[in-house]
Design an enzyme around this catalytic site. Structure first.
Site, PDB file in Angstrom:
ATOM      1  N   GLN A   1       1.215  -1.588   0.002  1.00 12.19           N
ATOM      2  CA  GLN A   1       0.152  -0.255  -0.564  1.00 12.19           C
ATOM      3  C   GLN A   1       0.624   0.947   0.048  1.00 12.19           C
ATOM      4  O   GLN A   1       0.096   2.178   0.879  1.00 12.19           O
ATOM      5  CB  GLN A   1      -0.711   0.024   0.879  1.00 12.19           C
ATOM      6  N   SER A   2       2.041   1.611  -1.037  1.00  9.98           N
ATOM      7  CA  SER A   2       3.020   2.374  -0.838  1.00  9.98           C
ATOM      8  C   SER A   2       2.315   3.257  -0.979  1.00  9.98           C
ATOM      9  O   SER A   2       2.351   3.714  -2.675  1.00  9.98           O
ATOM     10  CB  SER A   2       3.917   1.526  -1.353  1.00  9.98           C
TER      11      SER A   2
END
Ligand SMILES: Cc1ncc(COP(=O)(O)O)c(C=O)c1O
Length: 340
Positions: free
Chosen positions: A81-82
């Site tokens: 989920q960067s």
């Protein structure tokens, strides 16, 4: 300060923000907690590419460096989920480059929403090509491997380190800190402290270095999001020394690094009760969106710091909003369980 600005202006920069980010008073939140709180909205910017965030400031310098070196592909890494990978992919698209990334799944986060929604969805939409890896350990080696594969098919890679936190990336937050210092001076606010999330460390490093020059009596507090004080202090200090060296101003390389590590548990990317509470409180008092991984935990630290009188005086506090709201969609089940 003048010398720092002069040295900074020697580094190439692509304008990705389109202007300064605003500072506003959080009136509803200030009333709710009985303390004057301001926010600098680095989650937004006039251009607001792909929902913006703190990585854009670092990428202004990293992308310029990549273009100067003739690169056609940005290679980077981050968690599933960067926000960093999402913003790097957006900048690559904006500049007509490609983006390839190594993605890791932090323990306990192999949930369907993390693979399909939030930042992961946006990465796909932005056209980033992803490889998966078990962990961020030896990530530099993994990034070099990916860069070598990109090169072997005739393209020209530029490696953007995790979180954009290299001395070149830190230039973005030296610039951001100077911008913040000028805004605060123009508004006539006597800030007690600035609070921000400290992850890969570049944001904290740049703000601590520049504020030591322009607002030396303001406390800068980094809230750790992935590790304890010692490990994070080493990361940020080492970056400061290397950044001072790159600027030719080694005297700037030892700013005071203050870290609070009471708010990152149970671990990186995993929700905490007080972090979620902070996300909800700010949404409902301000209409402003934080995220559960970075800014929610940083705000939890700020609120607890007020409650426990951890700040050095009672003056106004400024929260640096570093972005991250797209991750809300991947974490919605944790943030608003059906009953909330
Ligand atoms: C929303 C958000 N806030 C804060 C940070 C931490 O910034 P840094 O990595 O520069 O410490 C990140 C890093 O990914 C982020 O995505």
């Amino acid at each position: 300060m003048a010398l720092l600005e002069e040295r900074l202006s020697a580094f190439p920069r692509v304008d990705l923000l389109g202007g300064v980010t605003p500072i506003q008073q959080l009136v509803g939140l200030s009333e709710a907690v009985g303390r004057e709180i301001f926010v600098k909205r680095d989650d937004t910017a006039p251009l607001a590419l792909a929902f913006g965030g703190n990585k854009l400031r670092k990428l202004e310098y990293l992308a310029a460096d990549a273009l100067r070196m003739g690169a056609d592909t940005l290679v980077t890494a981050g968690a599933i989920q960067s926000n960093h990978v999402r913003q790097t992919a957006a900048i690559a698209a904006h500049l007509g480059m490609r983006c390839e990334a190594v993605l890791t799944v932090p323990p306990g986060l192999a949930k369907i929403d993390h693979f399909a929604s939030g930042n992961r969805f946006l990465m796909n939409l932005l056209g980033v090509s992803c490889e998966f890896s078990q962990s961020l350990d030896s990530i530099d080696v993994q990034l070099e491997g990916l860069a070598a594969r990109v090169k072997s098919v005739g393209r020209r890679p530029y490696v953007v380190p995790v979180g954009g936190s290299s001395p070149v990336g830190v230039m973005g937050y030296l610039r951001g800190g100077i911008e913040l210092g000028k805004q605060v001076a123009a508004m006539g606010i006597d800030l007690s402290a600035i609070v921000l999330a400290s992850g890969s460390g570049g944001t904290h490093c740049g703000i601590a270095m520049s504020l030591a020059q322009c607002l030396p009596s303001t406390q800068v507090v980094g809230i750790t999001v992935s590790c304890g004080v010692q490990e994070q202090a080493r990361k940020v200090s080492d970056l400061a020394v290397r950044t001072g060296g790159l600027l030719g101003m080694s005297e700037l390389g030892a700013p005071r690094i203050e870290l609070w590590d009471d708010y990152f548990a149970p671990g990186y990317g995993q929700c905490s009760a007080d972090g979620i509470e902070a996300v909800r409180l700010v949404a409902r008092t301000e209409g402003m969106l934080l995220d559960p991984v970075y800014t929610g935990k940083a705000m939890a630290g700020l609120l607890d710091g007020i409650e426990r009188a951890r700040f050095s005086n009672d003056g106004p506090i400024l929260f640096l909003h570093t972005g991250g709201a797209p991750a809300l969609f991947a974490y919605q089940g944790d943030i608003l369980p059906a009953a909330a």
